[in-house]
Design a protein around this motif. Structure first.
Motif: not given
Length: 71
Positions: A54-71
């Motif tokens: 999984i692209d590290m940008e995606v992994a960082s976003r979903v793990l560290l910034r849950p408010a930015e996860r897609r619905g």
């Protein structure tokens, strides 16, 4: 292909019958990573997502910034 989509899901021509996610396999892996984070922590989840390519940008976003996860 449009005919196949229309036939299999009855979606109107030219529309996307699915959610914004087009890669359901990747979405499933990411969801598993999020669940793993809740049980074993962020490092274990990040390691899992890295091993699953999984692209590290995606992994960082979903793990560290849950408010930015897609619905």
């Amino acid at each position: 292909m449009d005919a196949l989509i229309r036939t299999t899901c009855d979606a109107p021509p030219g529309t996307m019958p699915f959610s914004r996610r087009s890669d359901f396999v990747t979405a499933e892996v990411v969801e598993k990573g999020i669940a793993l984070q809740e049980v074993l922590g962020t490092k274990a989840a990040a390691d899992f997502l890295r091993r699953k390519m999984i692209d590290m940008e995606v992994a960082s976003r979903v793990l560290l910034r849950p408010a930015e996860r897609r619905g």
